[in-house]
Design a protein around this motif. Structure first.
Motif, PDB file in Angstrom:
ATOM      1  N   ILE A  79       0.815  -1.215   0.000  1.00 32.19           N
ATOM      2  CA  ILE A  79       0.000   0.000   0.000  1.00 32.19           C
ATOM      3  C   ILE A  79       0.849   1.266   0.000  1.00 32.19           C
ATOM      4  CG2 ILE A  79      -0.204   0.003   2.522  1.00 32.19           C
ATOM      5  CD1 ILE A  79      -3.046   1.084   2.158  1.00 32.19           C
ATOM      6  N   THR A  80       1.993   1.224   0.653  1.00 29.67           N
ATOM      7  CA  THR A  80       2.833   2.421   0.709  1.00 29.67           C
ATOM      8  C   THR A  80       3.531   2.710  -0.601  1.00 29.67           C
ATOM      9  OG1 THR A  80       4.682   1.101   1.563  1.00 29.67           O
ATOM     10  CG2 THR A  80       3.222   2.143   3.183  1.00 29.67           C
ATOM     11  N   LYS A  81       3.544   1.729  -1.522  1.00 29.66           N
ATOM     12  CA  LYS A  81       4.225   1.906  -2.793  1.00 29.66           C
ATOM     13  C   LYS A  81       3.283   2.326  -3.918  1.00 29.66           C
ATOM     14  CE  LYS A  81       7.814  -1.492  -1.656  1.00 29.66           C
ATOM     15  NZ  LYS A  81       8.503  -2.723  -2.079  1.00 29.66           N
ATOM     16  N   LEU A  82       1.991   2.369  -3.623  1.00 28.70           N
ATOM     17  CA  LEU A  82       1.037   2.790  -4.651  1.00 28.70           C
ATOM     18  C   LEU A  82       1.230   4.274  -4.959  1.00 28.70           C
ATOM     19  CD1 LEU A  82      -2.241   0.995  -3.481  1.00 28.70           C
ATOM     20  CD2 LEU A  82      -0.731   0.346  -5.368  1.00 28.70           C
ATOM     21  N   SER A  83       1.423   4.599  -6.217  1.00 31.37           N
ATOM     22  CA  SER A  83       1.676   5.998  -6.586  1.00 31.37           C
ATOM     23  C   SER A  83       0.926   6.412  -7.842  1.00 31.37           C
ATOM     24  CB  SER A  83       3.177   6.228  -6.787  1.00 31.37           C
ATOM     25  OG  SER A  83       3.658   5.384  -7.841  1.00 31.37           O
ATOM     26  N   THR A  84      -0.068   5.641  -8.265  1.00 36.97           N
ATOM     27  CA  THR A  84      -0.805   5.989  -9.476  1.00 36.97           C
ATOM     28  C   THR A  84      -1.562   7.303  -9.301  1.00 36.97           C
ATOM     29  OG1 THR A  84      -2.530   5.263 -11.010  1.00 36.97           O
ATOM     30  CG2 THR A  84      -2.773   4.608  -8.707  1.00 36.97           C
TER      31      THR A  84
END
Length: 364
Positions: A79-84
């Motif tokens: 979740i912390t890597k989602l950047s869309t």
């Protein structure tokens, strides 16, 4: 400096012009037959890097993760890597019209909830729409249109319309009906959109001429209609086509921001004298540049030039409006005084303060 104010004067209608008769169904509503507001929370996907920033919009990120989990995709550990930036959280609103049946389609409005900058080209995913009772009455989905233009360059940008709000025509399917049947009613109430006791009595009178003893006035807004064993649908259809002449109260509505004045036909003026004058000062600065001749040794300087003009309105005269003058007489008299548009509002307020305006003055 001179201030100009635009005035729009609507005469509805002029004195001496008979008011037109209108259909009963154009000025009344049937009690119980109404729209219901629906609202829902959803996600718009497919945006061109103009969606919410997931680091700022936590609700968008959690909604995205929850949606993917329902579809069998586990992203909770990432979740912390989602950047869309192609997803935006939105609020979806709609009006459920009366007599909407299951399977019928209704229009919806979509508005950005986070920091998305443009919803153009996005697609709304399945969104339940709830009413005030918490029940789902419709489900929305589809490609939305914003009718907006947003173009951005390195040094400037142009935005026309509101790109963060859009609509989807026939974008929701009705899943639950709000039951209302004329056949189940022994009586109904007609509700006037503009409450007036005279208009209510006129409606009751015209209904009773066709259906004796069925209509009664309950208050300035409500007329009760008793079907008395008659066919309710046929009776309501015939009542809706009946024509009456609505009565209107004496009122003057003033919108100071736009300079708009609307006066009804029943406005009357008691005897009053009006004098109107203005002091207009116009200051015009036209500085001139004084430059010495070549090799003269002087310096270039700016010489101020000021032109002042004063208009004290000394040609304006005192006018008298006799008692009981009509709307047409009032407008004609004010025009004869040479009243400028920006002063019309002030004059009406002064007449009201003097107790000579026999009407309600509503200032917005």
């Amino acid at each position: 400096m001179r201030l100009f104010v635009t005035l729009t004067l609507l005469l509805l209608p002029l004195s001496g012009t008979p008011a037109a008769e209108v259909r009963v169904k154009d000025i009344t509503d049937v009690e119980g037959v109404r729209q219901n507001q629906l609202v829902g929370y959803g996600l718009v996907v497919g945006l061109n890097n103009t969606g919410d920033k997931l680091d700022n919009a936590v609700f968008t990120r959690e909604s995205l993760v929850g949606m993917l989990e329902r579809l069998g995709v586990n992203t909770r550990d990432q979740i912390t890597k989602l950047s869309t930036k192609n997803v935006a959280a939105v609020m979806v609103t709609a009006d459920l019209p009366p007599f909407a049946r299951t399977g019928s389609r209704i229009d919806i409005a979509v508005s950005a909830l986070g920091d998305a900058t443009n919803l153009t080209g996005g697609t709304l995913l399945v969104t339940p729409l709830l009413a005030a009772d918490g029940e789902v009455y419709a489900v929305a989905q589809g490609a939305l249109t914003t009718d907006a233009i947003a173009v951005k360059g390195s040094a400037s940008s142009v935005v026309r319309g509101v790109p963060t709000g859009g609509r989807i025509a026939n974008g929701a399917t009705v899943e639950r009906e709000i039951r209302f049947s004329f056949a189940d009613q022994s009586a109904l109430r007609l509700s006037l959109r503009n409450p007036d006791l005279t208009t209510a009595h006129r409606i009751a009178a015209v209904v009773n001429r066709s259906f004796a003893g069925t209509a009664a006035v309950l208050d300035p807004r409500t007329i009760s209609v008793n079907f008395g064993g008659r066919d309710p649908l046929d009776m309501m259809e015939r009542i809706g086509e009946m024509r009456v002449q609505p009565d209107t109260s004496a009122k003057v509505v003033v919108d100071e921001a736009s300079g708009t004045i609307v006066m009804g036909a029943n406005v009357r003026i008691s005897t009053v004298a009006i004098a109107q004058g203005n002091l207009t000062v116009r200051v015009t600065e036209t500085p001139e540049v004084s430059q010495p001749n070549p090799f003269a040794g002087g310096r270039t300087t700016v010489v101020p030039r000021t032109d002042i003009q004063i208009d004290d309105g000394q040609n304006r005269k005192l006018g008298v409006l006799n008692t009981g003058v009509t709307l047409r007489d009032l407008v004609t008299g004010l025009n004869a005084l040479g009243v400028s548009p920006r002063d019309m509002i002030s004059i009406l307020q002064a007449i009201k303060a003097a107790g000579a305006l026999q009407a309600d003055l509503e200032v917005r």
